[in-house]
Design a protein around this motif. Sequence first.
Motif, short mmCIF file in Angstrom:
data_model
loop_
_atom_site.label_atom_id
_atom_site.label_comp_id
_atom_site.label_asym_id
_atom_site.label_seq_id
_atom_site.Cartn_x
_atom_site.Cartn_y
_atom_site.Cartn_z
N ASP A 1 43.16 -58.83 11.15
CA ASP A 1 44.06 -59.06 12.28
C ASP A 1 43.45 -58.56 13.58
OD1 ASP A 1 46.03 -60.29 10.80
OD2 ASP A 1 47.16 -58.44 10.43
N TRP A 2 42.73 -57.45 13.51
CA TRP A 2 42.14 -56.88 14.72
C TRP A 2 40.91 -57.66 15.18
CZ3 TRP A 2 42.25 -51.38 12.18
CH2 TRP A 2 43.56 -50.89 12.22
N PHE A 3 40.09 -58.09 14.23
CA PHE A 3 38.83 -58.76 14.55
C PHE A 3 38.84 -60.18 13.99
CE2 PHE A 3 37.96 -54.19 13.78
CZ PHE A 3 37.71 -53.81 15.09
N SER A 4 38.32 -60.34 12.79
CA SER A 4 38.33 -61.61 12.08
C SER A 4 38.11 -61.28 10.61
CB SER A 4 37.22 -62.55 12.57
OG SER A 4 35.94 -62.01 12.24
N LEU A 5 38.42 -62.23 9.72
CA LEU A 5 38.23 -61.96 8.30
C LEU A 5 36.76 -61.78 7.95
CD1 LEU A 5 39.31 -61.53 5.51
CD2 LEU A 5 39.56 -64.02 5.24
N PRO A 6 35.85 -62.63 8.44
CA PRO A 6 34.43 -62.38 8.15
C PRO A 6 33.98 -61.00 8.64
CG PRO A 6 34.71 -64.60 8.97
CD PRO A 6 36.04 -63.92 9.15
N GLY A 7 34.42 -60.61 9.84
CA GLY A 7 34.07 -59.29 10.34
C GLY A 7 34.63 -58.18 9.48
N ALA A 8 35.86 -58.37 8.99
CA ALA A 8 36.48 -57.36 8.13
C ALA A 8 35.72 -57.22 6.81
CB ALA A 8 37.93 -57.72 7.87
N LEU A 9 35.24 -58.33 6.28
CA LEU A 9 34.54 -58.28 4.99
C LEU A 9 33.20 -57.57 5.09
CD1 LEU A 9 35.34 -61.85 3.59
CD2 LEU A 9 36.15 -59.66 2.70
#
Length: 387
Positions: free
Chosen positions: A356-364
């Motif tokens: 939610d804060w960044f992006s799903l790829p970034g979170a992974l």
Amino acid sequence: MPGCDLTRLRVALTVFFALDGFIFAGWVVRIPAIKEQTGASASALGLALLGVSAGAVVTMMLTGRLCRRFGSHPVTVICGILLSLSVALPPLTHSALALGAVLLVFGAAYGGINVAFNSAAVDLVRTLQRPIMPSFHAAFSLGGMTGAGLGALVAGALSPTQHLLGLTAIGLLVTLLMGRTLLRIQPPPTPESTPKDESAPPRPGTRTRPLVITFGLIALCTAYGEGAMADWSALHLEQDLDAAAGVAAIGYSCFALAMTIGRLTGTQLLQRLGQTRTLVYGGTTAAVGMLLGALAPSLWAALLGFVITGLGLANLFPVAIERAGTLAGPDGVAIASTLGYGGMLLGPPAIGFMADWFSLPGALTSVAALAATAAVIGFSTRRATER
């Protein structure tokens, strides 16, 4: 202890690891049906599912003490019975509150048996003086794959009650057959060649506790990745790489299969590389694989990244649990398992917030960061790891 008893003990423990994965996966595939039956909202179901986690975490520390007092073999058998009986309870509930209550019981049995049979496995590894711990965790993975596959096959033909009662029957039968072996065979004595300070692992004290916690952190980093992959890999492929739903589901299957293969070959890998290099190379490989899986612009490159990640993570958790158990016995296994399980709980929601804060790829990419952290920790504990 005769060699035939050690072989029978290894077979029995392998079956219990597989049974644990089989029963847990069988429950997981029926969660959607149980949600519909209870009429729970998504948030209410999420709270109810925390019962599994809460029951497991609370029981893990208690089980370490029970294993020290009564022995890991009887505790494994008792927890196997409880796990088999409790998996039949969820379809008997008709509210989220009741579901959460019975999942506390199921989670307690699940957490208990994980500490108990890992403690028994650590004793056997120490006696055989061979790095066979990954083979037990491979059995868990194979059991999980079998349970999930069977659950998918019978979902249309059997109700959740019928399916999970079937798991109860299978679990009790397997526990009866294999439990007799565990109860008849005493925990193996430590070989005479083992140094005196390792022959009887002490309770975690001022010297050993920090090191046990350190190995627990490796387990946490690994389990964080497993939990994240289980809950977010399909969504990443579907949402970010435009994969069809069926193709997206293959992502986690590739990861899980790679982990199983990695664990099946883990003994040979440990014999060749030793524990330090296995931890360092495994964490580094998983970090590279997850960066590819998270940031790749194409579906096939992402799937390749998931496979590399699975191969890298495969043996980190077994090695961490074994080392914690060698240092501090069942209490060490309990501490490391609790931290590891905490990582599996932390992963999915942490990924969600970061997405939610960044992006799903970034979170992974946080999976890659923690895998690299596990490699660093493995290198920093090299003096304690190599025997």
